[in-house]
Scaffold this motif. Sequence first.
Motif, PDB file in Angstrom:
ATOM      1  N   ASP A 179      53.453  38.879  29.665  1.00 51.99           N
ATOM      2  CA  ASP A 179      53.762  39.562  31.010  1.00 51.99           C
ATOM      3  C   ASP A 179      55.095  40.034  31.050  1.00 51.99           C
ATOM      4  O   ASP A 179      56.088  39.721  30.345  1.00 51.99           O
ATOM      5  CB  ASP A 179      53.890  38.241  31.925  1.00 51.99           C
ATOM      6  CG  ASP A 179      53.817  38.708  33.355  1.00 51.99           C
ATOM      7  OD1 ASP A 179      52.859  38.990  34.063  1.00 51.99           O
ATOM      8  OD2 ASP A 179      54.953  38.961  34.045  1.00 51.99           O
ATOM      9  N   VAL A 220      45.781  43.305  44.629  1.00 47.90           N
ATOM     10  CA  VAL A 220      46.536  43.145  43.641  1.00 47.90           C
ATOM     11  C   VAL A 220      45.996  43.602  42.360  1.00 47.90           C
ATOM     12  O   VAL A 220      45.034  43.277  41.852  1.00 47.90           O
ATOM     13  CB  VAL A 220      47.116  41.510  43.520  1.00 47.90           C
ATOM     14  CG1 VAL A 220      47.954  41.328  42.354  1.00 47.90           C
ATOM     15  CG2 VAL A 220      47.586  40.997  44.702  1.00 47.90           C
ATOM     16  N   ARG A 222      46.551  44.306  38.181  1.00 51.23           N
ATOM     17  CA  ARG A 222      47.301  44.182  37.265  1.00 51.23           C
ATOM     18  C   ARG A 222      47.077  45.253  35.957  1.00 51.23           C
ATOM     19  O   ARG A 222      45.728  45.352  35.563  1.00 51.23           O
ATOM     20  CB  ARG A 222      46.688  42.576  36.517  1.00 51.23           C
ATOM     21  CG  ARG A 222      47.253  42.098  35.459  1.00 51.23           C
ATOM     22  CD  ARG A 222      46.828  40.693  35.257  1.00 51.23           C
ATOM     23  NE  ARG A 222      47.446  40.218  33.806  1.00 51.23           N
ATOM     24  CZ  ARG A 222      48.692  39.570  33.743  1.00 51.23           C
ATOM     25  NH1 ARG A 222      49.523  39.468  34.542  1.00 51.23           N
ATOM     26  NH2 ARG A 222      48.847  38.976  32.563  1.00 51.23           N
ATOM     27  N   LYS A 237      43.343  42.112  40.125  1.00 50.34           N
ATOM     28  CA  LYS A 237      43.289  40.610  40.432  1.00 50.34           C
ATOM     29  C   LYS A 237      42.947  40.046  41.576  1.00 50.34           C
ATOM     30  O   LYS A 237      42.392  38.896  41.809  1.00 50.34           O
ATOM     31  CB  LYS A 237      44.966  40.369  40.014  1.00 50.34           C
ATOM     32  CG  LYS A 237      45.244  38.788  39.822  1.00 50.34           C
ATOM     33  CD  LYS A 237      46.622  38.527  39.418  1.00 50.34           C
ATOM     34  CE  LYS A 237      46.865  37.116  39.353  1.00 50.34           C
ATOM     35  NZ  LYS A 237      48.328  36.934  38.903  1.00 50.34           N
ATOM     36  N   TRP A 271      51.969  43.167  30.386  1.00 46.58           N
ATOM     37  CA  TRP A 271      50.963  43.275  31.509  1.00 46.58           C
ATOM     38  C   TRP A 271      52.144  43.456  32.840  1.00 46.58           C
ATOM     39  O   TRP A 271      53.091  42.432  32.989  1.00 46.58           O
ATOM     40  CB  TRP A 271      50.327  41.815  31.757  1.00 46.58           C
ATOM     41  CG  TRP A 271      49.168  41.917  31.015  1.00 46.58           C
ATOM     42  CD1 TRP A 271      49.117  41.096  29.945  1.00 46.58           C
ATOM     43  CD2 TRP A 271      48.074  42.589  31.112  1.00 46.58           C
ATOM     44  NE1 TRP A 271      47.891  41.207  29.300  1.00 46.58           N
ATOM     45  CE2 TRP A 271      47.123  42.142  30.202  1.00 46.58           C
ATOM     46  CE3 TRP A 271      47.527  43.502  32.068  1.00 46.58           C
ATOM     47  CZ2 TRP A 271      45.852  42.744  29.784  1.00 46.58           C
ATOM     48  CZ3 TRP A 271      46.319  44.216  32.014  1.00 46.58           C
ATOM     49  CH2 TRP A 271      45.584  43.692  30.739  1.00 46.58           C
ATOM     50  N   THR A 273      52.111  43.424  37.045  1.00 48.22           N
ATOM     51  CA  THR A 273      51.454  43.105  38.424  1.00 48.22           C
ATOM     52  C   THR A 273      52.061  43.727  39.634  1.00 48.22           C
ATOM     53  O   THR A 273      53.322  43.713  39.794  1.00 48.22           O
ATOM     54  CB  THR A 273      51.213  41.600  38.593  1.00 48.22           C
ATOM     55  OG1 THR A 273      50.961  40.900  37.361  1.00 48.22           O
ATOM     56  CG2 THR A 273      50.569  41.141  39.893  1.00 48.22           C
TER      57      THR A 273
END
Length: 281
Positions: A179, A220, A222, A237, A271, A273
């Motif tokens: 992440d 959301v 991602r 997400k 990743w 978000t």
Amino acid sequence: MSKIDLISRGWCDIVFEGRNKDYGAYRMRARAGSRNVRALIVLLLFIAAIGVIVGVNAVVKELANRGDLQEDGAIELQQLKKEEPKKKEEKKIEIKYEEPQKQKVQVKASIQFTVPKIEDDALVNENKEVKSQDQITKSNISIAAQDYAGDGKGGINIDDLKDNQQAGGTSVPEDEILDNSIVEVQATYPGGEAALLKFISDNLVYPSIAQEQELQGTVVVRFRVEKDGSIGEIVIKKSLSKECDQAAATVVSKLRRFTPARQQGHPVPVWFTLPIRFRIL
């Protein structure tokens, strides 16, 4: 005194001799005999019909009491049932589901970890002997939960295989994508977070069907920022609606290249978000 037939045609002619025979009374008297005969015949036929009905009814009751009709009826129904064409049985189709195939990855040779245990020399299994550190270092063999001959010089530890992987491949799997918030140097958008949010605000298309339904909320998204900063895989997400999800994914795919993230001095994929809000102003 001779016998007189009052309903005969001769007596009627004597009575109406010299009179107007076109008068209705003459015709009624002249036809009285035939009329009486017809009435008598109808009465006899009516009595005969009643007798026939009564007789048939008696015969039916007698047969019903003996059970002849029931047996005959049962036989007839059985015959009809046998004569009905048999329905063709439908063949059941067996449905098979394709199981996901496991990815074959390259796994390096490993030696099973052995817990030191004191044994008599006669009971020692040479294959289970504890290897020295020098032996492990020189052979480049890793310690794992089991012995494995290895698929090549490189590869991963057999204990690190995932559920969708199996040993026996020729390629080394990529490192796990982290992440963006936990890498040493995070990926950044040109101009910073403010520029990213402004781009989303200026380019997001609010679906007309969502506006008509007064649908508001947050999607959301991602997405993966690759080593070169480009946008890779996009995943929803948290969903709002099919149309809003598509609009959010579309605007993310149009983002400019990020400054890639770095781990131990090397660019790595991460990743990212991003919540995207749909609101009617």
